[in-house]
Write a protein that holds these residues in place. Structure first.
Motif, PDB file in Angstrom:
ATOM      1  N   HIS A   5       0.825  -1.205   0.000  1.00 34.73           N
ATOM      2  CA  HIS A   5       0.000   0.000   0.000  1.00 34.73           C
ATOM      3  C   HIS A   5       0.862   1.258   0.000  1.00 34.73           C
ATOM      4  CE1 HIS A   5      -3.467  -2.506   0.787  1.00 34.73           C
ATOM      5  NE2 HIS A   5      -2.720  -3.174   1.632  1.00 34.73           N
ATOM      6  N   GLU A  21      -2.650 -11.962   6.110  1.00 26.99           N
ATOM      7  CA  GLU A  21      -2.015 -10.650   6.254  1.00 26.99           C
ATOM      8  C   GLU A  21      -2.653  -9.624   5.329  1.00 26.99           C
ATOM      9  OE1 GLU A  21       2.230 -10.672   5.915  1.00 26.99           O
ATOM     10  OE2 GLU A  21       2.462 -12.347   7.288  1.00 26.99           O
ATOM     11  N   VAL A  52      -5.883  -8.427   6.832  1.00 21.16           N
ATOM     12  CA  VAL A  52      -5.614  -7.543   7.975  1.00 21.16           C
ATOM     13  C   VAL A  52      -5.196  -6.156   7.490  1.00 21.16           C
ATOM     14  CG1 VAL A  52      -3.954  -7.110   9.837  1.00 21.16           C
ATOM     15  CG2 VAL A  52      -5.135  -9.307   9.694  1.00 21.16           C
ATOM     16  N   ASN A  53      -4.403  -6.112   6.420  1.00 21.29           N
ATOM     17  CA  ASN A  53      -3.975  -4.810   5.906  1.00 21.29           C
ATOM     18  C   ASN A  53      -5.155  -3.974   5.419  1.00 21.29           C
ATOM     19  OD1 ASN A  53      -0.818  -3.956   5.099  1.00 21.29           O
ATOM     20  ND2 ASN A  53      -1.114  -5.960   6.034  1.00 21.29           N
ATOM     21  N   PHE A 110       1.425   3.085   2.265  1.00 25.45           N
ATOM     22  CA  PHE A 110       2.141   3.169   3.540  1.00 25.45           C
ATOM     23  C   PHE A 110       3.408   2.317   3.546  1.00 25.45           C
ATOM     24  CE2 PHE A 110      -2.371   3.674   4.878  1.00 25.45           C
ATOM     25  CZ  PHE A 110      -2.293   5.007   5.212  1.00 25.45           C
ATOM     26  N   GLY A 111       3.549   1.376   2.588  1.00 26.07           N
ATOM     27  CA  GLY A 111       4.809   0.645   2.589  1.00 26.07           C
ATOM     28  C   GLY A 111       4.713  -0.852   2.531  1.00 26.07           C
ATOM     29  N   SER A 112       5.118  -1.487   3.602  1.00 31.92           N
ATOM     30  CA  SER A 112       5.560  -2.877   3.593  1.00 31.92           C
ATOM     31  C   SER A 112       4.583  -3.893   3.001  1.00 31.92           C
ATOM     32  CB  SER A 112       5.882  -3.289   5.022  1.00 31.92           C
ATOM     33  OG  SER A 112       6.731  -2.351   5.612  1.00 31.92           O
ATOM     34  N   TRP A 113       5.126  -5.014   2.637  1.00 33.06           N
ATOM     35  CA  TRP A 113       4.357  -6.084   2.011  1.00 33.06           C
ATOM     36  C   TRP A 113       3.501  -6.855   3.005  1.00 33.06           C
ATOM     37  CZ3 TRP A 113       3.560  -6.421  -2.920  1.00 33.06           C
ATOM     38  CH2 TRP A 113       4.504  -5.912  -3.810  1.00 33.06           C
ATOM     39  N   ARG A 138       1.802 -10.644   2.888  1.00 28.97           N
ATOM     40  CA  ARG A 138       1.891 -11.865   2.081  1.00 28.97           C
ATOM     41  C   ARG A 138       0.966 -12.937   2.643  1.00 28.97           C
ATOM     42  NH1 ARG A 138       7.514 -10.069   2.111  1.00 28.97           N
ATOM     43  NH2 ARG A 138       8.107  -9.562  -0.025  1.00 28.97           N
TER      44      ARG A 138
END
Lengths: 157, 130
Positions: free
Chosen positions: A45, A56, A59-60, A47-50, A52
């Protein structure tokens, strides 16, 4: 009968409708429905991080909805927060990808917050239905992320 | 209880877990990483708030979340348990070392919910603690 390219295009537009729902506190149901729920899905996104795997990834999106529950700038507006532009779709058998530019506009208490990002969505046709298996958006500029962070910290936009 | 030393605790795997590292001088460091499976959530919900009770007025508390991913509903409840435990405690300084921006948003939201946002400040580096 719609071509595969048309079907994929419609699914990608539905993805951004689902994102709009999520950002406007209309729930994550449409976003959850549009994804393939399996271990190999991935998302990233502004906002950044992956994230997988479906656990997850889900949850994102739920956290994205929680973050934007503090956003009130569109409470009395009818224009969209954002949408995909210059969408190009390529279909290869039961796989497809779409590339485009996501533009959004948030009305914060201290001014308008614009976002413009390159995005990629990858889809897989499963039992005749196209599902999102990968979403990637460029990271937003630090000023945008900081403004969203201030909104979360304050609990309002 | 404040001042009572706890042994280091290490729970989970490379995919998701946490570590509690009390120091002899009364400071406390909790490092958390990955996405937590149910057994890690349960252990964190018990051990992290208990470890926080060792904080004394001179203590520094560091919560290292550089490698922590956003958590699901149950994981968020475990984080709330820590933040609610920390909120009324009289320690000297509290820091959250940030990493994943989405995690940072989630933690900021939970801190505000638990009224612990004035007790813990986000930082990019660990200036103090160990």
């Amino acid at each position: 009968m719609a071509s595969a390219e048309d079907e994929v295009t419609q699914v990608i537009y539905k993805f951004y409708d689902a994102l709009e729902d999520l950002l406007r506190a209309r729930g994550t149901g449409s976003m959850i429905e549009i994804w393939h729920h399996t271990d190999y899905v991935t998302t990233s996104h502004p906002f950044g991080s992956w994230a997988r795997g479906w656990t997850e990834v889900k949850v994102n999106w739920e956290e994205g909805a929680a973050v934007f529950s503090a956003y009130q700038g569109h409470a009395t507006r009818s224009d969209r927060i954002g949408g995909i532009h210059e969408l190009k779709v390529v279909v290869m058998g039961d796989a497809a990808h779409g590339t485009g530019i996501y533009r959004s506009k948030l009305y914060m208490s201290d001014g308008v917050l614009d976002l413009c990002l390159n995005c990629t969505n990858i889809l897989q046709r499963i039992d005749g239905i196209w599902k999102i298996v990968h979403h990637h958006a460029d990271q937003a500029q630090p000023e945008w992320q900081a403004a969203i962070g201030r909104m979360v910290g304050a609990g309002h936009s | 209880m404040p001042g009572v030393p706890h042994l280091p605790i290490n729970v989970g795997s490379a995919a998701g877990g946490f570590r509690v590292l009390p120091s002899p001088d009364g400071h406390l460091r909790i490092a958390a990483w990955g996405y937590w499976p149910p057994e890690v959530i349960t252990a964190f919900g018990v051990n992290a708030p208990a470890a926080a009770q060792t904080l004394a007025p001179s203590s520094i508390f560091v919560f290292d979340t550089k490698e922590l991913k956003p958590q699901g509903a149950e994981g968020q409840d475990a984080l709330r348990a820590l933040f609610r435990a920390v909120a009324p405690l009289p320690f000297a300084k509290g820091m959250i070392i940030r990493g994943n921006a989405m995690t940072c948003m989630q933690l900021a939201r939970l801190l505000r919910e638990c009224r612990a946002d004035k007790r813990l400040e986000f930082t990019d580096t660990e200036a103090v603690g160990g």
